[in-house]
Enzyme design. Sequence first.
Site, mmCIF file in Angstrom:
data_model
loop_
_atom_site.group_PDB
_atom_site.id
_atom_site.type_symbol
_atom_site.label_atom_id
_atom_site.label_comp_id
_atom_site.label_asym_id
_atom_site.label_seq_id
_atom_site.Cartn_x
_atom_site.Cartn_y
_atom_site.Cartn_z
ATOM 1 N N HIS A 134 -7.290 2.926 0.228
ATOM 2 C CA HIS A 134 -6.964 1.813 -0.673
ATOM 3 C C HIS A 134 -8.054 1.453 -1.680
ATOM 4 C CE1 HIS A 134 -3.049 0.742 0.960
ATOM 5 N NE2 HIS A 134 -3.539 0.857 2.188
ATOM 6 N N GLU A 172 1.453 3.119 -0.560
ATOM 7 C CA GLU A 172 1.077 3.793 0.692
ATOM 8 C C GLU A 172 1.441 5.282 0.682
ATOM 9 O OE1 GLU A 172 -0.771 2.744 3.067
ATOM 10 O OE2 GLU A 172 -0.657 0.557 3.030
ATOM 11 N N SER A 225 -5.463 9.266 2.940
ATOM 12 C CA SER A 225 -6.424 9.026 4.025
ATOM 13 C C SER A 225 -6.074 9.848 5.257
ATOM 14 C CB SER A 225 -6.458 7.538 4.392
ATOM 15 O OG SER A 225 -5.191 7.120 4.872
HETATM 16 FE FE LIG Z 1 -2.439 0.841 4.035
#
Ligand SMILES: [Fe+2]
Length: 291
Positions: free
Chosen positions: A167, A208, A227
Amino acid sequence: MFEEAQYFAPVAEQGDGSVVVELAASHPGFADQVYRARRNAIAALAVNHRLGEPIPAAEYTEQEHEIWALVAGELAIKHRKYATAEYLDGAARLGLPDERIPQLEEVSELLEPLTGFRYLPAAGLVPLRDFYGVLADGYFHSTQYIRHHSVPFYTPEPDVIHEVIGHANALANDRFAALYRLAGAAARRVESEEALEFVSKVFWFTMEFGVMAESDELRAYGAGILSSYGEVEEFRGMDIRPLDLREMGRTQYDITKYQDVLFRAESMQHLEDVVGAFWETCDDDTIASLT
Ligand SMILES: [Fe+2]
């Protein structure tokens, strides 16, 4: 026996003021009492934090800093191949440390001069309206713990690697930061739980798990993909659909598995025109007309 994975582990405040993170038996750190004690202490930092105060530093072990260094290094290599230009721009501007876990206060200090965003500590799941609402004020709720060292490339919960590498690198880019703020404004504006859920599903499938066309190939900008050591290699093979608000609101997702339905923006401008414009103006009525 199949045991369903957890998303955020529940956090319980005890009568004596202590905080307990209830890891599932399937969690890699379940039987590690040292890790669990650290998880409890880190959750307590968030529970006791008040807006406006600096975020207390979390205690990490050398082994945990090494996990960050290992995963951050591997992800950075993959990002060059798979992340969108705007995300890479954010990462270059932010300059996260690559050898150790940054404290959330430090992430805020790096981020605020760029786009005005600051981090807030979260012990676990934050209620949707709070999580999204404060995005409008430039705050991002983030967990502080890191995954268990036994499985460095896996986490059943969003940990500091997800929150910061996924993020913060996006939040360091002006255009993504503006979209996060619009999502927050939308969450504040809508009244019904159904409308809030719709706003959050659009966030899920974009900020996301969003993917975008770029120079004739598909790249990712979603924090969940960028991620995840595994998902970043897999997303091009998923069921890729056109960016469509109604479809995003209708599509069910399973947080415990790789995201197999993804929505593709044709460009950053396209994402802003469809999703940014939606968050900027949506209300309960416009959302009801989409469902
Ligand atoms: Fe998240």
